[in-house]
Motif scaffolding. Structure first.
Motif: not given
Length: 123
Positions: A11, A13-14, A86-88, A90, A120, A122-123
């Motif tokens: 995991l 963060q962006p 970036k979240p995309e 993931t 993953t 994600s913030s």
């Protein structure tokens, strides 16, 4: 006979970074082209980056300038350095390699896949 084992997912963060590794093991003669794919939930598996035995590289437009692929032939290992995530991004990331094995007097090429590692963002 031949196994690919990925590591380095997790995991983040962006804007963060991760480095994935994929090591080939077994009775390997040589490893040719190595690739990273990814599959997001509900989507098809897509090619992320490729590196040939001669270390030519290419990557998907969606990751150009952010991801880089490299290899260590002494360790039969391929890496994927992922920056500015970036979240995309993931997805489950899979390693793929064309591995040559010597069976008797014959060289066989095996198209081999790893088990996947989750990334993953994600913030």
């Amino acid at each position: 006979q031949v196994q690919l084992v990925e590591s380095g997912g997790g995991l983040v963060q962006p804007g963060g970074s991760l480095r994935l590794s994929c090591a080939a093991s077994g009775r390997i003669f040589s490893v040719n082209t190595m690739r990273w794919y990814r599959q997001a939930a509900g989507k098809r598996r897509e090619l992320v980056a490729v590196i040939t035995g001669g270390e030519s590289t290419n990557s998907a437009n969606s990751v150009k300038g952010r991801f880089s692929i490299s290899r260590d032939n002494d360790r039969n290992t391929v890496y994927l350095q992922m920056n500015s995530l970036k979240p995309e991004d993931t997805a489950v990331y899979y390693c793929n390699a064309v591995v040559r094995v010597l069976q008797g007097d014959l060289l066989h090429e095996l198209d081999t896949w790893g088990q996947g590692t989750q990334v993953t963002v994600s913030s």
